[in-house]
Design a protein around this motif. Structure first.
Motif, PDB file in Angstrom:
ATOM      1  N   ARG A   5     -28.780  42.555 -44.863  1.00 57.41           N
ATOM      2  CA  ARG A   5     -28.245  43.915 -44.108  1.00 57.41           C
ATOM      3  C   ARG A   5     -27.735  44.775 -45.230  1.00 57.41           C
ATOM      4  O   ARG A   5     -27.313  44.408 -46.429  1.00 57.41           O
ATOM      5  N   ASP A   6     -27.912  45.976 -44.921  1.00 61.13           N
ATOM      6  CA  ASP A   6     -27.317  46.968 -45.827  1.00 61.13           C
ATOM      7  C   ASP A   6     -26.049  47.177 -45.846  1.00 61.13           C
ATOM      8  O   ASP A   6     -25.343  46.931 -44.811  1.00 61.13           O
ATOM      9  N   GLY A   7     -25.491  47.543 -47.077  1.00 62.46           N
ATOM     10  CA  GLY A   7     -24.039  47.725 -46.974  1.00 62.46           C
ATOM     11  C   GLY A   7     -22.997  46.468 -47.031  1.00 62.46           C
ATOM     12  O   GLY A   7     -21.878  46.698 -47.019  1.00 62.46           O
ATOM     13  N   VAL A   8     -23.512  45.172 -46.945  1.00 59.85           N
ATOM     14  CA  VAL A   8     -22.662  44.030 -47.029  1.00 59.85           C
ATOM     15  C   VAL A   8     -22.420  43.843 -48.318  1.00 59.85           C
ATOM     16  O   VAL A   8     -23.153  43.728 -49.222  1.00 59.85           O
ATOM     17  N   LYS A   9     -21.243  43.478 -48.549  1.00 62.05           N
ATOM     18  CA  LYS A   9     -20.655  43.111 -49.762  1.00 62.05           C
ATOM     19  C   LYS A   9     -20.957  41.868 -50.302  1.00 62.05           C
ATOM     20  O   LYS A   9     -20.782  40.698 -49.201  1.00 62.05           O
ATOM     21  N   LYS A  10     -21.461  41.737 -51.510  1.00 66.37           N
ATOM     22  CA  LYS A  10     -22.080  40.404 -51.919  1.00 66.37           C
ATOM     23  C   LYS A  10     -21.681  39.976 -53.204  1.00 66.37           C
ATOM     24  O   LYS A  10     -21.674  40.704 -54.162  1.00 66.37           O
ATOM     25  N   SER A  11     -20.994  38.703 -53.379  1.00 64.28           N
ATOM     26  CA  SER A  11     -20.409  38.450 -54.587  1.00 64.28           C
ATOM     27  C   SER A  11     -20.596  36.707 -54.709  1.00 64.28           C
ATOM     28  O   SER A  11     -20.678  35.956 -53.824  1.00 64.28           O
ATOM     29  N   SER A  12     -19.860  36.279 -55.944  1.00 60.63           N
ATOM     30  CA  SER A  12     -19.627  34.830 -56.173  1.00 60.63           C
ATOM     31  C   SER A  12     -18.355  34.442 -56.403  1.00 60.63           C
ATOM     32  O   SER A  12     -17.589  35.421 -57.221  1.00 60.63           O
ATOM     33  N   HIS A  13     -17.605  33.485 -55.956  1.00 61.00           N
ATOM     34  CA  HIS A  13     -16.258  33.017 -56.238  1.00 61.00           C
ATOM     35  C   HIS A  13     -16.203  31.650 -56.419  1.00 61.00           C
ATOM     36  O   HIS A  13     -16.983  30.993 -55.789  1.00 61.00           O
ATOM     37  N   GLY A  14     -15.138  31.174 -56.929  1.00 59.87           N
ATOM     38  CA  GLY A  14     -14.908  29.899 -57.077  1.00 59.87           C
ATOM     39  C   GLY A  14     -13.622  29.298 -57.534  1.00 59.87           C
ATOM     40  O   GLY A  14     -12.628  29.777 -57.873  1.00 59.87           O
ATOM     41  N   THR A  15     -13.604  27.987 -57.803  1.00 61.08           N
ATOM     42  CA  THR A  15     -12.367  27.336 -58.387  1.00 61.08           C
ATOM     43  C   THR A  15     -12.738  26.092 -59.039  1.00 61.08           C
ATOM     44  O   THR A  15     -13.918  25.704 -58.717  1.00 61.08           O
ATOM     45  N   PHE A  16     -11.688  25.534 -59.758  1.00 56.41           N
ATOM     46  CA  PHE A  16     -11.876  23.969 -60.316  1.00 56.41           C
ATOM     47  C   PHE A  16     -11.540  23.128 -59.131  1.00 56.41           C
ATOM     48  O   PHE A  16     -10.633  23.229 -58.584  1.00 56.41           O
ATOM     49  N   VAL A  17     -12.379  21.928 -59.138  1.00 55.12           N
ATOM     50  CA  VAL A  17     -11.586  20.712 -58.353  1.00 55.12           C
ATOM     51  C   VAL A  17     -11.367  19.671 -59.388  1.00 55.12           C
ATOM     52  O   VAL A  17     -11.833  19.258 -60.338  1.00 55.12           O
ATOM     53  N   ASP A  18     -10.218  19.181 -58.952  1.00 54.48           N
ATOM     54  CA  ASP A  18      -9.405  18.502 -59.865  1.00 54.48           C
ATOM     55  C   ASP A  18      -9.662  16.847 -59.568  1.00 54.48           C
ATOM     56  O   ASP A  18      -9.138  16.026 -58.862  1.00 54.48           O
ATOM     57  N   ILE A  19     -10.772  16.794 -60.141  1.00 58.82           N
ATOM     58  CA  ILE A  19     -11.516  15.302 -59.959  1.00 58.82           C
ATOM     59  C   ILE A  19     -11.982  14.811 -61.321  1.00 58.82           C
ATOM     60  O   ILE A  19     -12.321  15.796 -62.357  1.00 58.82           O
ATOM     61  N   ASN A  20     -12.075  13.739 -61.602  1.00 55.22           N
ATOM     62  CA  ASN A  20     -12.874  13.134 -63.042  1.00 55.22           C
ATOM     63  C   ASN A  20     -14.298  12.582 -62.552  1.00 55.22           C
ATOM     64  O   ASN A  20     -14.453  11.565 -61.635  1.00 55.22           O
TER      65      ASN A  20
END
Length: 234
Positions: A144-159
């Protein structure tokens, strides 16, 4: 404990046993919305060969999947993550410092993958150990036109040397709520697909990394609509 109603997902939040981290997880009643299900046996997810999860309604689903890494000690490269910006770390298309990944799920995807929302993990070598990154890539989520598109994330606290990497996704047409490591890290994605709607929506397991990963288990359910009692006080 805190509970919240938000679209399909009803979740609760509490402190873990250490008292230092909040855990967020869907309430048990969500499980009562599960209907037909599909299971996949343990298998290797090879680079560039996504596996479609058929037999459920992918536009409204509950998915639980677990990954294991064949070997970590053969990959000595160290990434100074503090010197890399978040846009690079949390971008599915960037392989900077990756030992494994990105790998995970493609939700609300069209049959030709022109639309897809990737919920993914990366494993990077960091200091004397390894770090796990969880991300949501919405750059291809909609035509769709005009839809904001991005990437985002976080760290996961596991070994990842000692623990499998687990993911639960609740998918509800335009909302994807993703819970890693039993709720240690949570990402909510709001997307507006044009093609991947209703019966046309697909779900895939994918791996874009140079090394194969083992999907040790996957179970997915179609979800029926929740019946909300408007007389209940939250």
């Amino acid at each position: 404990m805190i509970s919240r109603k938000d679209g399909l997902a009803l979740w609760e939040m509490w402190l873990d046993t250490s008292g230092k981290r909040l855990i967020q997880w869907p309430i048990e009643e969500i499980n009562h919305l599960r209907t037909k299900s599909v299971k996949l046996d343990s298998c290797e997810i090879k680079t560039g060969a996504p596996i479609v999860i058929s037999g459920i309604t992918a536009a409204q689903a509950d998915v639980e999947v677990t990954f294991n890494l064949p070997s970590l000690e053969d990959n000595p490269e160290i990434l100074e993550a503090d010197h890399v910006d978040d846009a690079t770390l949390f971008d599915r298309d960037s392989s900077v410092g990756c030992v494994y990944g990105p790998f995970g799920l493609l939700a609300l995807a069209s049959h030709d993958l022109s639309e897809q929302t990737a919920i993914f993990f990366k494993v990077i070598r960091r200091g004397n150990g390894y770090a796990v990154i969880m991300g949501s890539n919405e750059k291809r989520s909609s035509l769709r036109d005009g839809v904001k598109k991005s990437s985002h994330g976080t760290f996961v606290d596991i070994n990842p040397r000692q623990e499998k990497i687990s993911l639960r996704c609740l998918i509800d047409h335009s909302i994807i709520e993703s819970y890693a490591a039993g709720g240690k890290s949570v990402i909510t994605s709001r997307v507006y697909p044009k093609l991947a709607i209703g019966e046309a929506a697909k779900l895939y397991v994918f791996n874009d990394g140079a090394n194969g990963v083992i999907m040790t288990s996957l179970e997915a359910w179609s979800m029926r609509n929740a019946e909300i009692n408007t007389n209940t006080t939250y």
